[in-house]
Motif scaffolding. Structure first.
Motif, PDB file in Angstrom:
ATOM      1  N   VAL A  65      51.740  -3.725  27.979  1.00 11.26           N
ATOM      2  CA  VAL A  65      50.837  -4.411  28.908  1.00 11.26           C
ATOM      3  C   VAL A  65      51.323  -4.251  30.349  1.00 11.26           C
ATOM      4  CG1 VAL A  65      49.945  -6.657  29.631  1.00 11.26           C
ATOM      5  CG2 VAL A  65      50.013  -6.075  27.197  1.00 11.26           C
ATOM      6  N   ALA A  66      52.622  -4.455  30.559  1.00 11.47           N
ATOM      7  CA  ALA A  66      53.185  -4.289  31.902  1.00 11.47           C
ATOM      8  C   ALA A  66      53.017  -2.853  32.377  1.00 11.47           C
ATOM      9  CB  ALA A  66      54.665  -4.673  31.896  1.00 11.47           C
ATOM     10  N   GLY A  67      53.171  -1.905  31.463  1.00  8.11           N
ATOM     11  CA  GLY A  67      52.952  -0.506  31.809  1.00  8.11           C
ATOM     12  C   GLY A  67      51.508  -0.250  32.208  1.00  8.11           C
ATOM     13  N   GLY A  68      50.575  -0.890  31.496  1.00  8.28           N
ATOM     14  CA  GLY A  68      49.158  -0.756  31.855  1.00  8.28           C
ATOM     15  C   GLY A  68      48.884  -1.286  33.248  1.00  8.28           C
ATOM     16  N   CYS A  69      49.559  -2.384  33.607  1.00 11.43           N
ATOM     17  CA  CYS A  69      49.409  -2.941  34.958  1.00 11.43           C
ATOM     18  C   CYS A  69      49.905  -1.942  35.999  1.00 11.43           C
ATOM     19  CB  CYS A  69      50.195  -4.245  35.078  1.00 11.43           C
ATOM     20  SG  CYS A  69      49.569  -5.586  34.050  1.00 11.43           S
ATOM     21  N   GLY A  70      51.056  -1.317  35.718  1.00 15.61           N
ATOM     22  CA  GLY A  70      51.596  -0.327  36.642  1.00 15.61           C
ATOM     23  C   GLY A  70      50.690   0.878  36.784  1.00 15.61           C
ATOM     24  N   LEU A  71      50.133   1.346  35.667  1.00 14.67           N
ATOM     25  CA  LEU A  71      49.211   2.494  35.721  1.00 14.67           C
ATOM     26  C   LEU A  71      47.939   2.147  36.492  1.00 14.67           C
ATOM     27  CD1 LEU A  71      49.474   3.904  32.073  1.00 14.67           C
ATOM     28  CD2 LEU A  71      50.559   4.782  34.144  1.00 14.67           C
ATOM     29  N   ALA A  72      47.479   0.894  36.350  1.00 18.36           N
ATOM     30  CA  ALA A  72      46.291   0.462  37.092  1.00 18.36           C
ATOM     31  C   ALA A  72      46.535   0.552  38.597  1.00 18.36           C
ATOM     32  CB  ALA A  72      45.911  -0.965  36.693  1.00 18.36           C
ATOM     33  N   ILE A  73      47.745   0.172  39.011  1.00 19.45           N
ATOM     34  CA  ILE A  73      48.092   0.241  40.432  1.00 19.45           C
ATOM     35  C   ILE A  73      48.159   1.692  40.897  1.00 19.45           C
ATOM     36  CG2 ILE A  73      49.927  -0.222  42.108  1.00 19.45           C
ATOM     37  CD1 ILE A  73      50.615  -2.716  40.432  1.00 19.45           C
ATOM     38  N   GLY A  74      48.859   2.514  40.130  1.00 17.82           N
ATOM     39  CA  GLY A  74      48.978   3.925  40.503  1.00 17.82           C
ATOM     40  C   GLY A  74      47.642   4.636  40.531  1.00 17.82           C
ATOM     41  N   ASN A  75      46.809   4.371  39.537  1.00 17.31           N
ATOM     42  CA  ASN A  75      45.494   5.019  39.474  1.00 17.31           C
ATOM     43  C   ASN A  75      44.585   4.575  40.606  1.00 17.31           C
ATOM     44  OD1 ASN A  75      46.421   6.252  37.199  1.00 17.31           O
ATOM     45  ND2 ASN A  75      45.175   5.094  35.757  1.00 17.31           N
ATOM     46  N   SER A  76      44.785   3.341  41.088  1.00 15.58           N
ATOM     47  CA  SER A  76      43.958   2.864  42.198  1.00 15.58           C
ATOM     48  C   SER A  76      44.239   3.654  43.472  1.00 15.58           C
ATOM     49  CB  SER A  76      44.226   1.371  42.449  1.00 15.58           C
ATOM     50  OG  SER A  76      45.496   1.166  43.044  1.00 15.58           O
ATOM     51  N   ILE A  77      45.445   4.178  43.584  1.00 16.77           N
ATOM     52  CA  ILE A  77      45.794   5.001  44.740  1.00 16.77           C
ATOM     53  C   ILE A  77      45.286   6.424  44.545  1.00 16.77           C
ATOM     54  CG2 ILE A  77      47.705   5.891  46.139  1.00 16.77           C
ATOM     55  CD1 ILE A  77      49.365   3.482  45.162  1.00 16.77           C
ATOM     56  N   LEU A  78      45.434   6.930  43.330  1.00 12.90           N
ATOM     57  CA  LEU A  78      45.016   8.303  43.051  1.00 12.90           C
ATOM     58  C   LEU A  78      43.498   8.453  43.002  1.00 12.90           C
ATOM     59  CD1 LEU A  78      47.570   9.189  40.228  1.00 12.90           C
ATOM     60  CD2 LEU A  78      47.496  10.180  42.528  1.00 12.90           C
ATOM     61  N   PHE A  79      42.828   7.456  42.433  1.00 13.40           N
ATOM     62  CA  PHE A  79      41.375   7.536  42.224  1.00 13.40           C
ATOM     63  C   PHE A  79      40.689   6.291  42.781  1.00 13.40           C
ATOM     64  CE2 PHE A  79      43.690   9.319  38.519  1.00 13.40           C
ATOM     65  CZ  PHE A  79      43.452  10.661  38.764  1.00 13.40           C
ATOM     66  N   PRO A  80      40.557   6.193  44.094  1.00  7.46           N
ATOM     67  CA  PRO A  80      39.979   4.985  44.711  1.00  7.46           C
ATOM     68  C   PRO A  80      38.473   4.849  44.539  1.00  7.46           C
ATOM     69  CG  PRO A  80      40.432   6.632  46.378  1.00  7.46           C
ATOM     70  CD  PRO A  80      41.000   7.168  45.105  1.00  7.46           C
ATOM     71  N   GLY A  81      37.822   5.921  44.056  1.00 11.11           N
ATOM     72  CA  GLY A  81      36.366   5.855  43.880  1.00 11.11           C
ATOM     73  C   GLY A  81      35.645   5.739  45.203  1.00 11.11           C
ATOM     74  N   SER A  82      34.702   4.808  45.269  1.00  7.14           N
ATOM     75  CA  SER A  82      33.901   4.630  46.491  1.00  7.14           C
ATOM     76  C   SER A  82      34.597   3.728  47.509  1.00  7.14           C
ATOM     77  CB  SER A  82      32.527   4.041  46.139  1.00  7.14           C
ATOM     78  OG  SER A  82      32.678   2.803  45.477  1.00  7.14           O
ATOM     79  N   PHE A  83      35.786   3.218  47.178  1.00  2.39           N
ATOM     80  CA  PHE A  83      36.529   2.345  48.078  1.00  2.39           C
ATOM     81  C   PHE A  83      37.553   3.151  48.869  1.00  2.39           C
ATOM     82  CE2 PHE A  83      35.360  -0.214  44.359  1.00  2.39           C
ATOM     83  CZ  PHE A  83      34.695  -1.275  44.960  1.00  2.39           C
ATOM     84  N   THR A  84      38.056   2.557  49.933  1.00  6.23           N
ATOM     85  CA  THR A  84      39.190   3.159  50.607  1.00  6.23           C
ATOM     86  C   THR A  84      40.411   2.972  49.712  1.00  6.23           C
ATOM     87  OG1 THR A  84      39.861   1.129  51.752  1.00  6.23           O
ATOM     88  CG2 THR A  84      38.202   2.511  52.849  1.00  6.23           C
ATOM     89  N   ARG A  85      41.441   3.756  49.919  1.00  2.00           N
ATOM     90  CA  ARG A  85      42.633   3.637  49.082  1.00  2.00           C
ATOM     91  C   ARG A  85      43.253   2.239  49.209  1.00  2.00           C
ATOM     92  NH1 ARG A  85      43.796   8.426  46.850  1.00  2.00           N
ATOM     93  NH2 ARG A  85      43.071  10.295  47.946  1.00  2.00           N
ATOM     94  N   LEU A  86      43.212   1.690  50.416  1.00  6.52           N
ATOM     95  CA  LEU A  86      43.780   0.361  50.625  1.00  6.52           C
ATOM     96  C   LEU A  86      42.987  -0.707  49.873  1.00  6.52           C
ATOM     97  CD1 LEU A  86      45.862  -1.431  51.962  1.00  6.52           C
ATOM     98  CD2 LEU A  86      44.378  -1.568  53.986  1.00  6.52           C
ATOM     99  N   GLU A  87      41.658  -0.635  49.950  1.00  9.69           N
ATOM    100  CA  GLU A  87      40.814  -1.601  49.244  1.00  9.69           C
ATOM    101  C   GLU A  87      41.020  -1.491  47.732  1.00  9.69           C
ATOM    102  OE1 GLU A  87      37.004  -0.441  50.666  1.00  9.69           O
ATOM    103  OE2 GLU A  87      36.963  -1.920  52.288  1.00  9.69           O
ATOM    104  N   SER A  88      41.058  -0.253  47.245  1.00 12.08           N
ATOM    105  CA  SER A  88      41.259  -0.021  45.820  1.00 12.08           C
ATOM    106  C   SER A  88      42.619  -0.545  45.374  1.00 12.08           C
ATOM    107  CB  SER A  88      41.158   1.480  45.528  1.00 12.08           C
ATOM    108  OG  SER A  88      41.394   1.753  44.164  1.00 12.08           O
ATOM    109  N   PHE A  89      43.641  -0.318  46.195  1.00  9.64           N
ATOM    110  CA  PHE A  89      44.998  -0.772  45.886  1.00  9.64           C
ATOM    111  C   PHE A  89      45.067  -2.296  45.839  1.00  9.64           C
ATOM    112  CE2 PHE A  89      49.262  -2.015  47.446  1.00  9.64           C
ATOM    113  CZ  PHE A  89      50.027  -1.490  46.411  1.00  9.64           C
ATOM    114  N   LYS A  90      44.452  -2.948  46.823  1.00 14.34           N
ATOM    115  CA  LYS A  90      44.459  -4.415  46.866  1.00 14.34           C
ATOM    116  C   LYS A  90      43.780  -5.003  45.632  1.00 14.34           C
ATOM    117  CE  LYS A  90      44.552  -5.133  51.892  1.00 14.34           C
ATOM    118  NZ  LYS A  90      43.756  -5.632  53.056  1.00 14.34           N
ATOM    119  N   SER A  91      42.647  -4.432  45.248  1.00 15.96           N
ATOM    120  CA  SER A  91      41.925  -4.918  44.076  1.00 15.96           C
ATOM    121  C   SER A  91      42.756  -4.736  42.808  1.00 15.96           C
ATOM    122  CB  SER A  91      40.595  -4.171  43.948  1.00 15.96           C
ATOM    123  OG  SER A  91      39.900  -4.573  42.781  1.00 15.96           O
ATOM    124  N   ALA A  92      43.409  -3.572  42.691  1.00 13.42           N
ATOM    125  CA  ALA A  92      44.224  -3.299  41.507  1.00 13.42           C
ATOM    126  C   ALA A  92      45.427  -4.241  41.439  1.00 13.42           C
ATOM    127  CB  ALA A  92      44.695  -1.846  41.516  1.00 13.42           C
TER     128      ALA A  92
END
Length: 320
Positions: free
Chosen positions: A228-255
């Motif tokens: 579970v903790a690993g999934g949390c870490g991957l969610a953070i990393g993926n938010s930087i790599l794949f921000p989608g329609s958000f800015t990287r900062l917005e995606s990172f904050k949400s993650a």
């Protein structure tokens, strides 16, 4: 706008809101608040343009019901901690469900790799676990007590030390996600290979069933929470790599927001795992049936918290 058009445009929404109100016990407070705002807006429109209509009466009744349910809910559960545990954490788990699955796959693959590597290389276990630990385990196996390592030391001190170490590993898996998920992937891979090699050591000496009946008393929760903790870490990393329609900062904050909520949910489980390892695992030879019951109960608890409950609430509330 003609009243018939107004009704046609909003009818489905009103039906859904009424359904939410009638089943309020399963609806999150933020959904109730949103429903109330929608109703008051439509009621204001109906009062302005259709003051004598049945539509206005219907919307007024719904708005009153929404107000009662919303504020009664706030008084009954004015407890924000309850809402956080029962709604916000399951929603956060649902939001990062894919990284959680990826974490499980990485960890599972690493366990298999560690087991297979140990099978084909006799020195691999010593390389991963160290000579001292392997020699101690072999002595315990020869003495007919394969999981004797868990009977050493003071129960309380051992429990605290184990809990602290588990939290440290989970925290590393979480924080290292900022390195574009690679750091978290390494933590999961490293721990998975260790677990696989560890299991093979007992398998090779024919005591896998007895050893696992001890190790998985605490390991079911301990290893699940690392995933579970690993999934949390991957969610953070993926938010930087794949921000989608958000800015990287917005995606990172949400993650970070969602991952932090999920990580908080692991704290009680780490305490339980530490208690089991410190106080219960050392008595694994007393009853195989009791060991299996604890393992099954632990597995059921983890599945309910991180799979069944979020899925149930997502279906009720329409989470995407």
């Amino acid at each position: 706008m003609r009243e018939a058009s107004f009704i046609d445009r909003n009818k489905e929404k009103w039906i859904l809101i009424e359904s939410n109100l009638r089943n309020k016990i399963n609806v999150a407070p933020d959904i109730l608040a949103s429903n109330y705002i929608e109703l008051t807006n439509d009621l204001a429109y109906a009062q302005t343009f259709y003051p004598e209509s049945k539509t206005r009466v219907y919307l007024n009744e719904l708005a009153i019901l929404a107000h009662q349910e919303l504020y009664r809910d706030q008084k009954a559960s004015g407890n924000q901690i309850g809402n956080f545990l029962c709604n916000e954490i399951p929603k956060a788990i649902w939001t990062i469900r894919r990284p959680l699955l990826y974490s499980l796959l990485i960890f599972g693959f690493s366990i298999v790799l560690g087991f297979v590597s140990a099978h084909y290389d006799m020195d691999f276990v010593r390389l991963i676990l160290g000579d001292y630990y392997v020699d101690m385990s072999l002595e315990n196996i020869e003495a007919g007590n394969p999981a004797g390592v868990y009977q050493q030391g003071n129960a309380l001190g051992g429990s605290l030390a184990i809990t602290i170490n588990n939290v440290r590993v989970a925290f590393m898996a979480f924080v290292f996600g900022v390195f574009y998920s690679l750091g978290t992937g390494f933590i999961l891979f490293n721990n998975g290979v260790m677990v696989g090699a560890f299991h093979h050591m007992f398998y090779e000496h024919g005591v896998i069933v007895e050893a696992m009946s001890a190790i998985w008393i605490h390991g079911t929760i301990e290893l699940s929470v690392i995933v579970v903790a690993g999934g949390c870490g991957l969610a953070i990393g993926n938010s930087i790599l794949f921000p989608g329609s958000f800015t990287r900062l917005e995606s990172f904050k949400s993650a970070i927001k969602n991952a932090s909520k999920v990580l908080v949910s692991t704290i009680p489980l780490f305490i339980v795992a530490g208690f089991l390892e410190g106080f219960i695992t050392r008595h694994y030879q007393v009853s195989l049936g009791l060991c299996l019951a604890i393992i099954l109960l632990s597995f059921t608890l983890v599945i309910y918290i991180y799979v069944l409950r979020p899925f149930q609430l997502a279906k009720i509330n329409g989470w995407k």
